[in-house]
Design an enzyme around this catalytic site. Structure first.
Site, PDB file in Angstrom:
ATOM      1  N   CYS A   1     -49.948 -26.169 -66.650  1.00 44.93           N
ATOM      2  CA  CYS A   1     -48.747 -25.371 -66.850  1.00 44.93           C
ATOM      3  C   CYS A   1     -48.605 -24.406 -65.671  1.00 44.93           C
ATOM      4  O   CYS A   1     -49.442 -23.541 -65.476  1.00 44.93           O
ATOM      5  CB  CYS A   1     -48.876 -24.599 -68.160  1.00 44.93           C
ATOM      6  SG  CYS A   1     -47.353 -23.839 -68.632  1.00 44.93           S
TER       7      CYS A   1
ATOM      8  N   GLN B   1     -69.325 -30.786 -65.401  1.00 49.77           N
ATOM      9  CA  GLN B   1     -69.044 -31.728 -66.496  1.00 49.77           C
ATOM     10  C   GLN B   1     -70.241 -32.607 -66.846  1.00 49.77           C
ATOM     11  O   GLN B   1     -70.203 -33.310 -67.852  1.00 49.77           O
ATOM     12  CB  GLN B   1     -67.840 -32.612 -66.159  1.00 49.77           C
ATOM     13  CG  GLN B   1     -66.510 -31.891 -66.234  1.00 49.77           C
ATOM     14  CD  GLN B   1     -66.138 -31.421 -67.648  1.00 49.77           C
ATOM     15  OE1 GLN B   1     -66.585 -31.956 -68.648  1.00 49.77           O
ATOM     16  NE2 GLN B   1     -65.306 -30.399 -67.718  1.00 49.77           N
TER      17      GLN B   1
ATOM     18  N   ASN C   1     -63.384 -33.604 -64.073  1.00 48.08           N
ATOM     19  CA  ASN C   1     -63.132 -33.004 -65.393  1.00 48.08           C
ATOM     20  C   ASN C   1     -61.882 -33.550 -66.076  1.00 48.08           C
ATOM     21  O   ASN C   1     -61.745 -33.449 -67.286  1.00 48.08           O
ATOM     22  CB  ASN C   1     -63.024 -31.482 -65.271  1.00 48.08           C
ATOM     23  CG  ASN C   1     -62.005 -31.059 -64.248  1.00 48.08           C
ATOM     24  OD1 ASN C   1     -62.118 -31.375 -63.066  1.00 48.08           O
ATOM     25  ND2 ASN C   1     -60.975 -30.359 -64.695  1.00 48.08           N
TER      26      ASN C   1
ATOM     27  N   HIS D   1     -70.875 -23.113 -70.999  1.00 49.02           N
ATOM     28  CA  HIS D   1     -70.054 -23.442 -72.168  1.00 49.02           C
ATOM     29  C   HIS D   1     -69.661 -24.907 -72.261  1.00 49.02           C
ATOM     30  O   HIS D   1     -68.964 -25.309 -73.191  1.00 49.02           O
ATOM     31  CB  HIS D   1     -68.814 -22.533 -72.239  1.00 49.02           C
ATOM     32  CG  HIS D   1     -67.770 -22.782 -71.205  1.00 49.02           C
ATOM     33  ND1 HIS D   1     -66.557 -23.350 -71.524  1.00 49.02           N
ATOM     34  CD2 HIS D   1     -67.712 -22.520 -69.887  1.00 49.02           C
ATOM     35  CE1 HIS D   1     -65.814 -23.415 -70.432  1.00 49.02           C
ATOM     36  NE2 HIS D   1     -66.492 -22.916 -69.425  1.00 49.02           N
TER      37      HIS D   1
ATOM     38  N   SER E   1     -72.214 -24.697 -65.679  1.00 54.85           N
ATOM     39  CA  SER E   1     -71.554 -23.711 -66.539  1.00 54.85           C
ATOM     40  C   SER E   1     -72.029 -23.879 -67.986  1.00 54.85           C
ATOM     41  O   SER E   1     -72.009 -24.993 -68.521  1.00 54.85           O
ATOM     42  CB  SER E   1     -70.038 -23.912 -66.450  1.00 54.85           C
ATOM     43  OG  SER E   1     -69.387 -23.080 -67.372  1.00 54.85           O
TER      44      SER E   1
ATOM     45  N   GLY F   1     -68.880 -21.638 -63.932  1.00 53.36           N
ATOM     46  CA  GLY F   1     -68.614 -22.654 -62.922  1.00 53.36           C
ATOM     47  C   GLY F   1     -67.731 -22.149 -61.791  1.00 53.36           C
ATOM     48  O   GLY F   1     -67.962 -22.456 -60.615  1.00 53.36           O
ATOM     49  N   THR F   2     -66.714 -21.380 -62.129  1.00 49.75           N
ATOM     50  CA  THR F   2     -65.775 -20.910 -61.101  1.00 49.75           C
ATOM     51  C   THR F   2     -66.486 -20.035 -60.076  1.00 49.75           C
ATOM     52  O   THR F   2     -66.328 -20.210 -58.862  1.00 49.75           O
ATOM     53  CB  THR F   2     -64.614 -20.140 -61.767  1.00 49.75           C
ATOM     54  OG1 THR F   2     -63.990 -21.017 -62.710  1.00 49.75           O
ATOM     55  CG2 THR F   2     -63.597 -19.664 -60.751  1.00 49.75           C
TER      56      THR F   2
ATOM     57  N   THR G   1     -75.283  -6.174 -63.409  1.00 48.93           N
ATOM     58  CA  THR G   1     -76.263  -6.185 -64.502  1.00 48.93           C
ATOM     59  C   THR G   1     -76.326  -7.569 -65.140  1.00 48.93           C
ATOM     60  O   THR G   1     -75.288  -8.162 -65.438  1.00 48.93           O
ATOM     61  CB  THR G   1     -75.869  -5.129 -65.558  1.00 48.93           C
ATOM     62  OG1 THR G   1     -75.848  -3.860 -64.912  1.00 48.93           O
ATOM     63  CG2 THR G   1     -76.840  -5.098 -66.731  1.00 48.93           C
TER      64      THR G   1
HETATM   65  N1  PLP Z   1     -65.686 -27.152 -62.461  1.00 47.39           N
HETATM   66  C1  PLP Z   1     -65.379 -28.087 -63.365  1.00 47.39           C
HETATM   67  C2  PLP Z   1     -65.550 -29.535 -63.025  1.00 47.39           C
HETATM   68  C3  PLP Z   1     -64.911 -27.713 -64.630  1.00 47.39           C
HETATM   69  O1  PLP Z   1     -64.604 -28.652 -65.530  1.00 47.39           O
HETATM   70  C4  PLP Z   1     -64.757 -26.333 -64.912  1.00 47.39           C
HETATM   71  C5  PLP Z   1     -64.199 -25.892 -66.208  1.00 47.39           C
HETATM   72  O2  PLP Z   1     -63.350 -26.541 -66.782  1.00 47.39           O
HETATM   73  C6  PLP Z   1     -65.110 -25.404 -63.924  1.00 47.39           C
HETATM   74  C7  PLP Z   1     -65.566 -25.850 -62.713  1.00 47.39           C
HETATM   75  C8  PLP Z   1     -64.987 -23.942 -64.163  1.00 47.39           C
HETATM   76  O3  PLP Z   1     -66.042 -23.494 -64.988  1.00 47.39           O
HETATM   77  P1  PLP Z   1     -65.949 -22.125 -65.780  1.00 47.39           P
HETATM   78  O4  PLP Z   1     -64.996 -22.324 -66.896  1.00 47.39           O
HETATM   79  O5  PLP Z   1     -67.347 -21.876 -66.265  1.00 47.39           O
HETATM   80  O6  PLP Z   1     -65.519 -21.090 -64.799  1.00 47.39           O
END
Ligand code: PLP
Length: 404
Positions: A341, A180, A152, A202, A200, A71-72, A238
């Site tokens: 944190c 999400q 999230n 996971h 994403s 996601g990032t 890759t």
């Molecule tokens: N965007 C949202 C709304 C998320 O909840 C998250 C992860 O918590 C991310 C982006 C980031 O995803 P990733 O952990 O796959 O980089």
């Protein structure tokens, strides 16, 4: 002690069937998808088949899916790629919201610090940005609007399709972070009307470190990562063959079971909310826009798996959010704090601050996030443990002699 995992918005366990689908590519079929020999061709086939599966799940074409590391990366790619692609049209402005995930907010703030034209909209009290806010903010130089589907931290859903109509009318691209909701709510790029969408693996029982960005056909994004010519020159590196196979398997399963999973999660969510309302000693503030009994208005739409709740101070004695999470963890309940944190100190979350919670309330926030494996018994035990923990913590902070 049996532990109860209620942190699915952070990450989900890998489905055993997903692991089975991935294992061949981690063990014997380790070829590089760019190699021309038989093992390379096998890997290429697996990647392209996964692309087709992911595209089908999202209502997209395979050529519109770029695999990323999660996601990032997808969010960064969307923002930086779109702004750079539209520069030649003199469209340089980015519009986003103060309640976005850091993967959008931080690159946006960085752009702003570097002198870029960035508008960060304040969300409403429920945590969403309204179509009217977007319509007011859009101007002739707007290149991109980036808004998340479900938040999230608090689960609020933004009306992306209504915002898409406004963007369309103004020739503005729309990016949606659907991390999400993909695989949980019907995330279809055509129905949402988005130009770019982040996913994403996971978050829907797939592997970590893999995701994708949907890029509507006709949009050319320059690469975020230059290198090899993978992903049709759009993302060098890759390919993570086992990862994309796992993500495709997980997404296909999630989409096939979405209605059942969502109905189950909604029932558990209601049970959790009701349990908190009836069992907790002292004030309880729901940060998720849920239907609270004494509120007559219809709640803003929200995701079925998130309940974010705060325990405001009683007699000016706040509850320490971090201590609450640790106390719950010691008693087998795994949840997340509604705070981040930062440099060793707990800072109230930017989302809770953006929706107007005061510092003490925002600092005593907890996010419960449910998953398909949770049961009613687990929810009941979590509520009971939470109620006892709050009572104990309130008692230990109450001034000597106080009776209320
Ligand atoms: N965007 C949202 C709304 C998320 O909840 C998250 C992860 O918590 C991310 C982006 C980031 O995803 P990733 O952990 O796959 O980089």
């Amino acid at each position: 002690m049996e532990r109860i995992y209620l942190d699915h918005a952070a990450t989900t366990p890998l489905d055993p069937e997903v692991l089975d689908a991935m294992l061949p590519y981690l063990r014997d079929q380790y070829g590089n998808a760019s190699s021309v020999h038989a093992m390379g061709r096998q890997a290429r086939f697996a990647v392209e088949e996964s692309r087709e599966r992911v595209a089908r799940c999202l209502g997209a074409e395979p050529s519109e899916i770029i695999f990323t590391s999660g996601g990032t990366e997808s969010d960064n790619f969307a923002l930086k790629g779109a702004l750079s692609a539209r520069q030649s049209e003199n469209r340089t402005q980015l519009i986003t919201s103060a309640a976005e995930h850091e993967a959008v907010l931080h690159p946006a703030q960085r752009l702003q610090e570097e002198g870029g034209d960035v508008v960060i909209l304040p969300p409403t009290e429920s945590g969403a940005v309204s179509p009217a806010q977007v319509a007011d903010a859009i101007g002739p130089s707007t290149a991109l609007v980036s808004l998340m589907h479900a938040n999230n931290e608090i689960g609020t859903i933004t009306d992306i399709s209504a915002i898409s109509e406004i963007c369309d009318r103004n020739d503005v691209w729309l990016h949606c972070d659907a991390v999400q909701t993909a695989g949980l709510l019907g995330v279809n790029v055509k129905d949402l009307g988005v130009d770019l969408l982040s996913v994403s693996g996971h978050k829907f029982y797939g592997p970590k470190g893999v995701g994708c960005l949907y890029v509507r056909s006709g949009i050319e994004l320059g690469p975020l990562m230059s290198g090899g010519s993978q992903e049709r020159d759009r993302r060098g590196g890759t390919e993570n063959v086992a990862g994309v196979v796992g993500m495709a398997e997980a997404l296909a399963r999630a989409v096939a079971e979405a209605d059942t999973r969502t109905a189950r999660l909604r029932a558990l969510q209601e049970r959790l909310i009701h349990g908190m309302q009836s069992r907790i000693d002292g004030p309880v503030v729901f940060n998720t826009p849920v239907a609270v009994e004494d509120r007559s208005e219809t709640p803003t739409p929200h995701a079925p798996h998130i309940v974010n709740v705060s325990f405001p101070p009683v007699d000016d004695e706040p509850i320490d959010g971090e201590m609450l999470i640790l106390n719950l963890d010691m008693r087998g309940i795994m949840v997340s704090a509604g705070s981040a944190c930062t440099s060793g100190a707990m800072a109230p979350s930017h989302v809770l601050q953006a929706i107007g919670r005061d510092r003490a309330t925002a600092s005593a926030a907890v996010r419960f996030s449910l998953g398909k494996g949770n049961t009613e018994e687990e929810i009941d035990r979590a509520v009971e443990t939470l109620a006892q923990t709050i009572t104990r913590m309130r008692r230990s902070t109450r001034p000597a002699g106080a009776t209320s």
